[in-house]
Design a protein around this motif. Sequence first.
Motif, mmCIF file in Angstrom:
data_model
loop_
_atom_site.group_PDB
_atom_site.id
_atom_site.type_symbol
_atom_site.label_atom_id
_atom_site.label_comp_id
_atom_site.label_asym_id
_atom_site.label_seq_id
_atom_site.Cartn_x
_atom_site.Cartn_y
_atom_site.Cartn_z
ATOM 1 N N PHE A 155 5.713 -7.474 -4.804
ATOM 2 C CA PHE A 155 5.702 -8.940 -4.793
ATOM 3 C C PHE A 155 5.638 -9.495 -3.365
ATOM 4 O O PHE A 155 5.038 -10.545 -3.135
ATOM 5 C CB PHE A 155 6.909 -9.497 -5.535
ATOM 6 N N ARG A 156 6.231 -8.790 -2.417
ATOM 7 C CA ARG A 156 6.117 -9.221 -1.017
ATOM 8 C C ARG A 156 4.678 -9.120 -0.535
ATOM 9 O O ARG A 156 4.206 -9.956 0.246
ATOM 10 C CB ARG A 156 7.043 -8.385 -0.135
ATOM 11 N N GLU A 157 3.973 -8.088 -0.991
ATOM 12 C CA GLU A 157 2.562 -7.941 -0.630
ATOM 13 C C GLU A 157 1.737 -9.088 -1.212
ATOM 14 O O GLU A 157 0.844 -9.631 -0.547
ATOM 15 C CB GLU A 157 2.024 -6.593 -1.127
ATOM 16 N N ILE A 158 2.036 -9.447 -2.445
ATOM 17 C CA ILE A 158 1.338 -10.577 -3.055
ATOM 18 C C ILE A 158 1.614 -11.849 -2.268
ATOM 19 O O ILE A 158 0.702 -12.620 -1.951
ATOM 20 C CB ILE A 158 1.775 -10.740 -4.520
ATOM 21 N N LEU A 159 2.881 -12.055 -1.929
ATOM 22 C CA LEU A 159 3.271 -13.243 -1.166
ATOM 23 C C LEU A 159 2.556 -13.287 0.181
ATOM 24 O O LEU A 159 2.087 -14.339 0.620
ATOM 25 C CB LEU A 159 4.782 -13.254 -0.968
ATOM 26 N N ARG A 160 2.453 -12.142 0.834
ATOM 27 C CA ARG A 160 1.786 -12.056 2.143
ATOM 28 C C ARG A 160 0.328 -12.491 2.043
ATOM 29 O O ARG A 160 -0.186 -13.205 2.915
ATOM 30 C CB ARG A 160 1.865 -10.610 2.652
ATOM 31 N N CYS A 161 -0.347 -12.081 0.976
ATOM 32 C CA CYS A 161 -1.771 -12.378 0.829
ATOM 33 C C CYS A 161 -2.040 -13.830 0.447
ATOM 34 O O CYS A 161 -3.127 -14.355 0.721
ATOM 35 C CB CYS A 161 -2.381 -11.461 -0.228
ATOM 36 N N LEU A 162 -1.069 -14.470 -0.198
ATOM 37 C CA LEU A 162 -1.273 -15.849 -0.630
ATOM 38 C C LEU A 162 -1.262 -16.825 0.550
ATOM 39 O O LEU A 162 -0.494 -16.675 1.498
ATOM 40 C CB LEU A 162 -0.178 -16.253 -1.614
ATOM 41 N N LYS A 163 -2.093 -17.834 0.462
ATOM 42 C CA LYS A 163 -2.065 -18.921 1.434
ATOM 43 C C LYS A 163 -0.795 -19.754 1.213
ATOM 44 O O LYS A 163 -0.224 -19.737 0.127
ATOM 45 C CB LYS A 163 -3.301 -19.811 1.252
#
Length: 244
Positions: A155-163
Amino acid sequence: MSDFKDYYDKVAKEGHSPHAASAASKDSFTKSLSIGYSEQELHSVPEGAVMGMGCGNPVALAKLQPGQTVLDIGCGGGLDVFLAARIVGRQGHVIGLDGSCDMLARAKAGAAEGDYQNIEFLLGDLENIPLKDNSVDVVISNCVINHAADKVRAFREILRCLKPGGRMLISDLVIEGTFSEDVLRDEIWGAWIANALAKQEYLKAIDSAGFRELVIVSETQFAMSEADPRLKGKIHSLNIEACK
């Protein structure tokens, strides 16, 4: 995730022809209808993309807009990628990420059939997403993050990729109670359950990763597991939205 990756590789190779009018392809169509896809949606994509392997229809809930960049984590045969691509249009962009080379080959074959000029497929791990920071508007995923060994990291990886202000809309499975040894050894269900979390643990992982405005859009018993008395009442399907 290696055991389940092997299973995905096997599924991807079987009945690969998108034109195969087989019992298996009809069953996949029926299963996809049961988890929230419409006949119109399923007929609008290459047949080989309809595999009946999800637990929801995240594209229908994601409120995608023309021009957006969308990441589909665990894209499989590309069903949600193709649906999203039609919505965001040629000014938008949809990225399908999967850890299985065979699944990506299936998705790319489907893409070659249609006029999809705004998509790309990447090989990668959901705990190490090969994209830049702040690069996508919306992340979708259909019954895949369940398999991550370290869900907070995923989920941190997803958060990182999101604007900034970006959104995540995922369909996934959570468990309730304990399971018998024969279920844990089952070729399919054992792999599903291996890294599964209870509902509150799953939601805590999203919160711990740093997401805000977490909402459970819907929650149901997972129909495919309800037919198995060993699993009845123990596997739930969630549709979850959260923001960066």
